[in-house]
Structures are given as structure tokens and as C-alpha cells.
Design a protein around this motif. Structure first.
Motif, PDB file in Angstrom:
ATOM      1  N   UNK A 253      80.337  54.109  56.962  1.00 46.86           N
ATOM      2  CA  UNK A 253      79.199  54.675  57.736  1.00 46.86           C
ATOM      3  C   UNK A 253      78.040  54.206  57.290  1.00 46.86           C
ATOM      4  N   UNK A 254      77.693  54.255  56.197  1.00 48.52           N
ATOM      5  CA  UNK A 254      76.337  54.013  55.655  1.00 48.52           C
ATOM      6  C   UNK A 254      76.015  52.221  55.921  1.00 48.52           C
ATOM      7  N   UNK A 260      72.262  49.152  61.950  1.00 42.63           N
ATOM      8  CA  UNK A 260      71.841  49.637  62.981  1.00 42.63           C
ATOM      9  C   UNK A 260      70.324  49.590  62.909  1.00 42.63           C
ATOM     10  N   UNK A 261      70.036  50.019  61.824  1.00 42.92           N
ATOM     11  CA  UNK A 261      68.440  50.002  61.552  1.00 42.92           C
ATOM     12  C   UNK A 261      67.991  48.617  61.166  1.00 42.92           C
ATOM     13  N   UNK A 262      68.450  47.641  61.480  1.00 46.03           N
ATOM     14  CA  UNK A 262      67.854  46.180  61.286  1.00 46.03           C
ATOM     15  C   UNK A 262      68.029  45.651  60.037  1.00 46.03           C
ATOM     16  N   UNK A 263      68.859  46.264  58.987  1.00 46.40           N
ATOM     17  CA  UNK A 263      68.724  45.747  57.528  1.00 46.40           C
ATOM     18  C   UNK A 263      69.983  44.899  57.342  1.00 46.40           C
ATOM     19  N   UNK A 264      69.915  43.920  56.422  1.00 45.39           N
ATOM     20  CA  UNK A 264      70.731  42.915  55.926  1.00 45.39           C
ATOM     21  C   UNK A 264      71.442  43.535  55.008  1.00 45.39           C
ATOM     22  N   UNK A 286      62.941  52.232  48.710  1.00 43.77           N
ATOM     23  CA  UNK A 286      64.041  53.343  48.443  1.00 43.77           C
ATOM     24  C   UNK A 286      63.608  54.529  49.557  1.00 43.77           C
ATOM     25  N   UNK A 287      62.385  55.122  49.613  1.00 46.99           N
ATOM     26  CA  UNK A 287      62.122  56.195  50.794  1.00 46.99           C
ATOM     27  C   UNK A 287      62.669  55.789  52.031  1.00 46.99           C
ATOM     28  N   UNK A 288      62.372  54.571  52.791  1.00 50.86           N
ATOM     29  CA  UNK A 288      62.835  54.229  53.877  1.00 50.86           C
ATOM     30  C   UNK A 288      64.420  54.074  53.985  1.00 50.86           C
ATOM     31  N   UNK A 293      69.479  56.915  55.727  1.00 50.94           N
ATOM     32  CA  UNK A 293      70.642  57.525  55.470  1.00 50.94           C
ATOM     33  C   UNK A 293      70.885  59.046  55.678  1.00 50.94           C
ATOM     34  N   UNK A 294      69.797  59.818  55.195  1.00 53.86           N
ATOM     35  CA  UNK A 294      69.852  61.051  55.396  1.00 53.86           C
ATOM     36  C   UNK A 294      69.856  61.677  56.881  1.00 53.86           C
ATOM     37  N   UNK A 295      69.006  60.831  57.714  1.00 60.28           N
ATOM     38  CA  UNK A 295      69.126  61.209  59.093  1.00 60.28           C
ATOM     39  C   UNK A 295      70.749  61.232  59.708  1.00 60.28           C
TER      40      UNK A 295
END
Ligand SMILES: Nc1ncnc2c1ncn2[C@@H]1O[C@H](COP(=O)(O)OP(=O)(O)OP(=O)(O)O)[C@@H](O)[C@H]1O
Ligand SMILES: [Mg+2]
Length: 335
Positions: A253-254, A260-264, A286-288, A293-295
């Protein structure tokens, strides 16, 4: 042992050695042509410890042998101490000490006796021999026969032999081979000491990347006889990949959320099980990452930035070089 050079570490810049486009081809016993060096170029700055890295058969030993005049280059140039080789070989030979392909000593004689005999060739006496033995930590074992030495002691005696002539440049081919972790650490401390206290320049080939990362100022990575990465260790590490390790219960899931957030994202297995490696997007991602993930109701057990190690730099360099080689259709050697 007289100290010929005391260049402090911060006066890097003077080149002791420069290889320029060196080519060396061997003919094997089967009559096949084997290119050991294929346009090999590297520099060795004075006062530095330089690591020469590369897979088996990539040309490390051949390059060091070419510098020592043990093999003759077919093309390209090698300069050492301001002189062109091989013309200047005899002149520069006295300024280099070397250990290539393991030491060769007489089994029945003690370590000290072996070094005394070698010392005679260099015109040095008992005092210098004792000092060299002390430097490599063999004083206690000096009078024992060489045949009873462990692999590590043999390697260290080889290094002591290379030090006898108080060389400005120490050339060591895999000196840490077969050493236990403690002996490897001692060897590393010796290199640092020789550089810092005696201004010695050291070039060392090795497969022990973690040690090279700790002790070397520069590294040169060679593949198929060509240098594919070269520079100060710090710079290579800075240019290496940095990623964030995310350890989370629901890896699948992560992964989809982060993608989907556009990360590799790549999946990996860490010491504590499955984890995700997220390509760097910011200095402190980290914060981003936590927010994304928390969302989605995903709370990581661990989130940490991982700096590239020399091993990462090495593996990436080899992969890139192989991909480029495949793309250009570079062929191996032909008979
Ligand atoms: N005397 C020789 N005759 C024929 N081929 C040789 C000779 N010396 C080296 N080669 C070939 O040249 C290539 C480079 O060898 P070299 O020993 O320099 O590699 P290396 O990087 O030191 O490898 P390793 O990590 O295994 O020590 C290899 O393909 C090797 O087989
Ligand atoms: Mg070798």
C-alpha cells in the motif's frame, strides 16, 4: 629511514604520477588478444592515499605493474616524478616501494633476516629494518621463521619490505587480502600514519570497499581497463545516490501511495525485513513522506535518510559502464 618528503595533506595538487591513455594488450597462451588497459588515465597527487578499485581482471595489477616498469605499455604515456617512463624508470625506481602479487621471502629465514637481506640491496642496515618492522607491528615476531607467519603477518612483512628504501610513493596491490578485521584496521592506521607523519603517497588496489572508503583520499574505479570514476572520495559520495529508507507494515500500500505521489520507489529487504527506498526529492524529505503516508492511514515504523557508501558508488559506476558498453556494442577482445 630518512624522510624525503613532508608535504602536508593540504598541499595536494602536485602530481606524482600521471597515466594518460595507457593501452596494454597481452597475448594469452591460447593466442587470444587480451586488452588489460584500454586508454587508462589516472593521476596520483602527492601526499594522498589513492584507492584503485575494479572487478577481477579490470586491469588494476597491470596498471601498477606498468608504473613499476614490470610490464611495458603498448600506447599512451606514464609520467612519474616528472619523468617519462620507461626512459626514467631507473631514476624513479628508488623513489617507489612496492608490494605486487604477494611478498616473496625465504621460508626458513626469520622475518628480520629476510628484511636484512632485502635491506642490503637498498643499502640500509639493522636500524632501518627494525624501524620498518615496528611500523607494521612485527617487532615481536621478527625473529620467528617466515614459514610460521600467518597470511596477515606475511602481508605486513611485504609492506615492511616495500618501506625499507623510504619511498616517496608506496605501491601496494591488494595489501589487505586475507587479513582479519583487526589486521585490516592496523593496515589502515599504518597508511594514515605514513601519509601524515612521513608525507608518503600511497596507491593501493583493493576489493575491501568499506576500508578504502575509510582510508583513501581519492579513488579511481576501473572497468575493462578504462577508468569509469575518479575523484576525491567525499566528492564521489556526495554525487552518489541518496535515498530514504521507509519501513512500514503494509509495504504494498505504501509503495502505491508513494508512487502515485510521483516518487521513485524501489522495494528492498533490510535487516529488519521488507522496506522501501524512496529516491531523494529534498534535503530532508522526511516530513513530506510522512504527510503523504499519514494521509492514507500509513504510519512508518522507521524513516531514515541513507547516504551513499563507496560500495553504492562502485556498484552504480560498474552498472552504468556496463550499460553504456552494451549500448555502444563494445565488443570484448578478438583473437
Ligand atoms: N601476463 C599476462 N598474460 C595474459 N593476460 C594477462 C596477463 N596479465 C594480465 N592479463 C589479463 O589482463 C586483464 C587484467 O588483469 P589484471 O591482473 O591487471 O586485473 P586485476 O584488476 O588486477 O584483477 P584482480 O582483481 O583479479 O587482481 C585480465 O583479463 C588478465 O587475464
Ligand atoms: Mg590484481
Amino acid at each position: 629511514m630518512t624522510v624525503r618528503s613532508t608535504a602536508p595533506k593540504d598541499t595536494l595538487g602536485e602530481e606524482l604520477v600521471r597515466f594518460d591513455g595507457v593501452v596494454k594488450r597481452f597475448r594469452t597462451s591460447l593466442g587470444r588478444r587480451q586488452t588489460a588497459l584500454d586508454g587508462f588515465s589516472m593521476t596520483i597527487p602527492r601526499g594522498s592515499v589513492v584507492g584503485l578499485l575494479g572487478p577481477n581482471g579490470s586491469g588494476k595489477t597491470t596498471a601498477l605493474k606498468a608504473l613499476l616498469g614490470l610490464v611495458r605499455a603498448d600506447a599512451g604515456t606514464i609520467r612519474a616524478f616528472g619523468r617519462q617512463l620507461p626512459e626514467g624508470q631507473a631514476l624513479v625506481a628508488s623513489r617507489m616501494g612496492a608490494l605486487i602479487e604477494g611478498p616473496a621471502f625465504t621460508a626458513s629465514l626469520s622475518g628480520e633476516r629476510n628484511l636484512r637481506l632485502l635491506g642490503e640491496l637498498h643499502g640500509v642496515g639493522a636500524e632501518t629494518v627494525a624501524e620498518a618492522l615496528e611500523l607494521v607491528g612485527l617487532t615481536q615476531a621478527a625473529r620467528r621463521p617466515y614459514s610460521g607467519y600467518s597470511l596477515g603477518m606475511k602481508q605486513r612483512l611485504g609492506v615492511a619490505g616495500a618501506l625499507l628504501a623510504a619511498p616517496e610513493l608506496l605501491v601496494l596491490d591488494e595489501p589487505m587480502n586475507g587479513l582479519d578485521p583487526e589486521a585490516v584496521r592496523d593496515m589502515r592506521a599504518l597508511f594514515t600514519r605514513l601519509r601524515d607523519e612521513r608525507g608518503m603517497t600511497i596507491v593501493v588496489s583493493s576489493h575491501i570497499l568499506a576500508e578504502v572508503e575509510l582510508v583513501c583520499d581519492r579513488v579511481t574505479i576501473v572497468r575493462h581497463g578504462t577508468v569509469i570514476r575518479d575523484g576525491p572520495v567525499g566528492e564521489l559520495l556526495d554525487r552518489g545516490t541518496v535515498h530514504t529508507v521507509v519501513r512500514v507494515e503494509d509495504v504494498t500500500a505504501a509503495r502505491s501511495v508513494l508512487e502515485r505521489a510521483g516518487l521513485a520507489v524501489t522495494a528492498a529487504v533490510g535487516p529488519q525485513g521488507p522496506e522501501l527506498h524512496v529516491g531523494a526529492t529534498a534535503a530532508d524529505p522526511g516530513p513530506a513522506l510522512l504527510k503523504v503516508l499519514a494521509e492514507h492511514g500509513l504510519y512508518p515504523q522507521e524513516l531514515r535518510l541513507r547516504q551513499a557508501s563507496l560500495e553504492d558508488v562502485y556498484i552504480n559506476a560498474i552498472r552504468e559502464a556496463d550499460a553504456a558498453r552494451g549500448a555502444t556494442g563494445a565488443a570484448g577482445d578478438v583473437g
